[in-house]
Design a protein around this motif. Structure first.
Motif, PDB file in Angstrom:
ATOM      1  N   PRO A  69      -7.639 -38.641 -11.730  1.00 51.98           N
ATOM      2  CA  PRO A  69      -6.560 -37.770 -12.239  1.00 51.98           C
ATOM      3  C   PRO A  69      -7.086 -36.808 -13.299  1.00 51.98           C
ATOM      4  N   ASP A  70      -6.426 -35.651 -13.384  1.00 53.77           N
ATOM      5  CA  ASP A  70      -6.800 -34.637 -14.371  1.00 53.77           C
ATOM      6  C   ASP A  70      -6.045 -34.803 -15.684  1.00 53.77           C
ATOM      7  N   ARG A  71      -4.824 -35.324 -15.614  1.00 50.78           N
ATOM      8  CA  ARG A  71      -3.974 -35.421 -16.801  1.00 50.78           C
ATOM      9  C   ARG A  71      -3.468 -36.852 -16.966  1.00 50.78           C
ATOM     10  N   PRO A  72      -3.311 -37.274 -18.190  1.00 45.40           N
ATOM     11  CA  PRO A  72      -2.786 -38.634 -18.412  1.00 45.40           C
ATOM     12  C   PRO A  72      -1.275 -38.689 -18.170  1.00 45.40           C
ATOM     13  N   VAL A  73      -0.814 -39.873 -17.848  1.00 41.38           N
ATOM     14  CA  VAL A  73       0.634 -40.090 -17.688  1.00 41.38           C
ATOM     15  C   VAL A  73       1.263 -40.611 -18.972  1.00 41.38           C
ATOM     16  N   LYS A  74       0.437 -41.110 -19.860  1.00 44.42           N
ATOM     17  CA  LYS A  74       0.906 -41.583 -21.161  1.00 44.42           C
ATOM     18  C   LYS A  74      -0.088 -41.127 -22.215  1.00 44.42           C
ATOM     19  N   PRO A  75       0.396 -40.807 -23.418  1.00 44.16           N
ATOM     20  CA  PRO A  75       1.807 -40.768 -23.816  1.00 44.16           C
ATOM     21  C   PRO A  75       2.485 -39.472 -23.387  1.00 44.16           C
ATOM     22  N   GLN A  76       3.766 -39.551 -23.085  1.00 42.47           N
ATOM     23  CA  GLN A  76       4.564 -38.367 -22.799  1.00 42.47           C
ATOM     24  C   GLN A  76       5.171 -37.902 -24.123  1.00 42.47           C
ATOM     25  N   LYS A  77       4.475 -36.977 -24.759  1.00 43.64           N
ATOM     26  CA  LYS A  77       4.792 -36.640 -26.141  1.00 43.64           C
ATOM     27  C   LYS A  77       6.218 -36.129 -26.308  1.00 43.64           C
ATOM     28  N   LYS A  78       6.607 -35.165 -25.502  1.00 43.80           N
ATOM     29  CA  LYS A  78       7.953 -34.615 -25.645  1.00 43.80           C
ATOM     30  C   LYS A  78       9.020 -35.668 -25.391  1.00 43.80           C
ATOM     31  N   LYS A  79       8.815 -36.461 -24.343  1.00 43.64           N
ATOM     32  CA  LYS A  79       9.788 -37.497 -24.024  1.00 43.64           C
ATOM     33  C   LYS A  79       9.852 -38.549 -25.115  1.00 43.64           C
ATOM     34  N   ASN A  80       8.679 -38.980 -25.602  1.00 45.47           N
ATOM     35  CA  ASN A  80       8.663 -40.001 -26.654  1.00 45.47           C
ATOM     36  C   ASN A  80       9.333 -39.506 -27.932  1.00 45.47           C
ATOM     37  N   LEU A  81       9.024 -38.267 -28.320  1.00 41.44           N
ATOM     38  CA  LEU A  81       9.630 -37.737 -29.542  1.00 41.44           C
ATOM     39  C   LEU A  81      11.137 -37.576 -29.383  1.00 41.44           C
ATOM     40  N   LEU A  82      11.572 -37.132 -28.199  1.00 44.31           N
ATOM     41  CA  LEU A  82      13.014 -37.008 -27.979  1.00 44.31           C
ATOM     42  C   LEU A  82      13.684 -38.378 -28.017  1.00 44.31           C
TER      43      LEU A  82
END
Length: 797
Positions: free
Chosen positions: A465-478
């Motif tokens: 994979p090119d990008r991680p699935v965690k952490p989802q910064k926007k989702k976590n902050l929301l």
């Protein structure tokens, strides 16, 4: 003096409005912001500091293999092999996980590797109690190994096996400079296998698609891809092995038989050719030829039945294993038998019902146990049929053997030359027929084995994979903002629920059944402005004199008016100011009330009746003695104890020395005579009395007073204490004029923004005056954003 007790009443409960909830949040804003900040900061730190996690996945297609024989199984679309749900469990099985761990050497953990260091681990094994080692580069292709206690175990060379004590290590391709190193740990095998099984996720993509998606998450994207692809490979290999077990055994058995029969056939044909050439006999007579044909047919049939019996033996072995493992399995042998096909259909139907029930209950549920008993019963019937079939096949083989013996006895009656030719001809013919039969069966078994290879296929292999699935910064902050808000609100209302103090005028009216004379806002210090007379730690601000246009001064003028129009009938010269507990601000209120009364031009006397903890003298900066105590015991006259404040016509008498018997002095005839004498000298006498719930002094003084004003600190008096206060006032038949709600600590503004009048429409108090004037002439006061918001809701109401 008419000491008629006021009528206690309970006002109707008012409707709860949005403003009330907003007031709760404002009062508990500290708890709200602490909880909110804790959640948001924790989530933010976790999100920002968390190591990126990558997810890779592969998709597998599981094609159906219908049960031969049709019927209800074909209509239901049931597979003779395991369904998708079972295939998922097989994919995640411990056996597969162990194979993946072994192939990828997941138990080898490398940590703290120096930058620029490159190597490959070809072999690593350790039987030490703590298999943790430090490896340090010492030369171009040499390294030093230390154990967990920093003890040097030995020196190794790249590409060569190093074996020291409990350690076996082979490093290859070692590239780095001297001093570089890394830590190498052998993790527990079972723990790594368990972690791998927990990390693998597998599910069907859509209902009824028979497509399995297997995924795995790791901080190392390359390792995650290797794990998923290796798991798919192991699963396919094991699936093929399991599904072709019967055909594989048949092929192996037939191949072995073919080799033996081919050897016998070659030998028999050579022997027959040699004998014909030497004996000069080319053909047999018709009788001998007939015996040989019958003998050959019997031998061929016996070989076919023997092969059939061997296949039944394989089926019995597999079925016994399935019964032990409680698997819903039916062998493929004898499915052309109607009875066996019917039992296989019933077994498949029960397996469908069991899988459907597994969605709701566990294996230990009574219904599951009942279904498993039925499956076991059908498998037992199948086992009996296979055993009976094997026995009948054995009987048939014995019968054919007997026939062959009879035919051979007939051949032995022929002349010697023909008998030898017949024997050699029989061997060649029988072996040729058996060899042809075995070749046919061998091809059938090979086709049966090959037909199951393509049952499962890989649609998409895992890629890096090119990008991680965690952490989802926007989702976590929301989510942090949402959860923090919800937690803060919940804790705020929970703290409000636990807080049983009287917070506002409405609650005070409801609990005590008394009217509210005034709501006194917080009186705080103003830098650079003299608000006190004299010096001392216990001074109280005389706000009504030094800040006449402040909200507090307006509240005291409101108190003066409320006392004047209070419902107490009769003479109103002696006003008693008391409270529930010490420290509620009654002395400050008594002093400001007396000064406010003096502003009307009346002659006012303020008497400090709190003989136990006197503080009134500090307000005016006067001496504590002589005071009321000295007057009552005769050590000083009134003229010697009275102090002129210089503020209008306000005089005051301090409490004086603390006596050993304050209650007796206040309840003495001398106190009665003193108040009677002072009634003729002053228009109003204000008594600063002790707290009602702390001592009995105030209860004694209520009988000498014309009006009683009770001070309640906002947020400082519990409901039970207020109820006890009401009982004491009722018992003493005190002429209570009403309640004074005091914001002593400055938190009272959180409990009330305005005092609701009896009509519920007229807003009066701090909220009104704070939008008018300050204590400085023509100086506007900002009401603040909170007042603006609450003013909007008051307007809407």
């Amino acid at each position: 003096m008419d000491n008629q007790n006021p009528q206690f009443s309970t006002p109707p409960t008012e409707e709860i409005h949005l403003q009330d909830y907003l007031n709760v949040l404002y009062r508990r804003r500290l708890v709200f912001f602490i909880a909110f900040a804790a959640v948001v900061i924790s989530v933010s730190l976790y999100t920002l500091l968390m190591k990126p996690v990558y997810e890779v996945s592969t998709t597998l297609h599981v094609r159906d293999e219908k049960v031969r024989g049709g019927g209800v199984l074909d209509d239901l679309g049931l597979s003779r092999q395991n369904p998708v749900e079972t295939e998922i469990e097989i994919l995640k099985s411990r056996t597969n996980a162990e194979d993946v761990v072994e192939r990828l050497n997941l138990t080898w953990q490398v940590a703290e590797q120096s930058e620029g260091l490159d190597f490959r681990i070809l072999e690593f094994a350790s039987s030490a109690e703590i298999p943790a080692y430090s490896v340090e580069i010492t030369g171009p292709e040499t390294f030093l190994v230390r154990d967990s206690t920093k003890r040097v175990l030995g020196q190794g060379t790249s590409g060569k096996r190093m074996q020291q004590e409990n350690l076996t290590l082979v490093l290859d391709g070692l590239k780095g400079k001297a001093g570089d190193g890394f830590k190498l740990t052998l993790l527990p095998f079972n723990d790594v296998v368990g972690a791998l099984r927990d990390g693998v996720r597998a599910s069907e993509v859509g209902k009824g698609t028979n497509i399995i998606r297997a995924s795995y998450q790791s901080t190392d994207p390359v390792r995650a891809r290797q794990v998923v692809n290796t798991l798919a490979t192991v699963y396919l290999e094991r699936s093929i092995l399991l599904k072709t077990e019967e055909a594989r055994k048949s092929v192996e058995f037939i191949e072995k038989q073919l080799e033996e029969v081919r050897t016998l056939l070659d030998s028999a044909e050579k022997s027959l050719e040699v004998y014909k050439r030497e004996a000069g006999i080319v053909r047999l007579d018709s009788e001998a030829q007939s015996l040989i044909e019958r003998l050959s047919l019997a031998e061929k049939e016996r070989s076919a039945i023997s092969l059939r019996r061997r296949q039944v033996d394989f089926a019995l072995e597999t079925l016994n294993t399935a019964i032990e493992l409680e698997q819903g399995y039916a062998p493929s042998v004898l499915l052309d038998d109607p009875v066996v096909a019917a039992l296989a259909q019933q077994l498949a139907a029960l397996e469908v019902e069991r899988r459907g029930l597994l969605v709701e209950v566990t294996e230990a549920h009574p219904l599951m146990q009942a279904l498993q008993d039925q499956i076991r019963e059908i498998q037992s019937k199948l086992l009996s049929i296979y055993q009976s079939t094997r026995q009948s096949l054995s009987v048939r083989i014995a019968s054919l053997t007997a026939d062959m013996d009879r035919y051979e006895a007939g051949l032995r009656k022929l002349p010697a030359a023909e008998q030898q030719l017949a024997r050699l001809t029989r061997l060649a013919t029988v072996n040729a027929d058996i060899y042809t039969f075995l070749l046919q069966k061998h091809e059938e078994a090979r086709i049966a084995r090959a037909s199951t290879i393509s049952n499962i296929s890989v649609i998409d292999s895992a890629i890096t994979p090119d990008r991680p699935v965690k952490p989802q910064k926007k989702k976590n902050l929301l989510l942090g903002l949402i959860v923090g808000t919800m937690l803060g609100i919940g804790l705020a209302f929970f703290q409000e629920y636990l807080d049983d103090t009287i917070k506002d005028a409405d609650t005070a009216k409801r609990i005590l059944g008394l009217s509210i004379l005034a709501v006194i806002p917080h009186i705080g210090p103003r830098p650079g402005k003299p608000e006190k007379i004299g010096e001392g730690e216990e001074q109280r601000p005389l706000i009504s004199h030094f800040a006449p246009r402040s909200p507090a001064a307006e509240a005291f003028r409101s108190l003066r008016t409320s006392l004047h129009f209070s419902g107490v009938v009769g003479e109103k010269k002696v006003v008693l100011v008391t409270s529930s507990f010490p420290g509620e601000g009654k002395t400050t209120i008594a002093a400001n009330l007396a000064e406010t009364l003096a502003q009307t031009g009346a002659r006012i006397l303020l008497v400090g009746c709190d003989l136990r903890r006197p503080t009134l003298h500090a307000v005016f900066g006067a001496s504590r003695t002589p005071g009321l105590t000295e007057i009552l015991i005769g050590d000083a006259t009134f003229e010697e104890a009275v102090h002129a404040t210089g503020i209008h016509q306000l005089d005051f008498i301090s409490a004086g020395t603390t006596p050993p018997n304050p209650a007796e002095l206040l309840g003495s005839q001398r106190m009665v005579d003193l108040l009677q004498e002072l009634r003729g000298r002053y228009d109003t006498i204000v008594l600063d009395a002790p707290p009602l719930l702390a001592v009995t002094d105030a209860s004694i003084l209520t009988s000498l007073s014309d009006r009683v004003a009770v001070v309640l600190e906002a947020g400082g008096v519990q409901i039970k204490a207020a109820q006890r206060l009401r009982e004491l006032l009722d018992e003493a038949q005190a002429p209570v004029a009403g309640l004074i709600l005091n914001d002593k600590t400055g938190k009272g503004m959180e409990y009330y923004a305005s005092y609701r009048g009896r009509s519920g429409k007229y807003k009066y108090g701090y909220g009104y005056y704070s939008s008018g004037y300050s204590d400085e002439a023509s100086e506007p006061v900002s009401s603040g954003w909170w007042q603006t918001v609450k003013g909007f809701f008051r307007f809407r109401r």
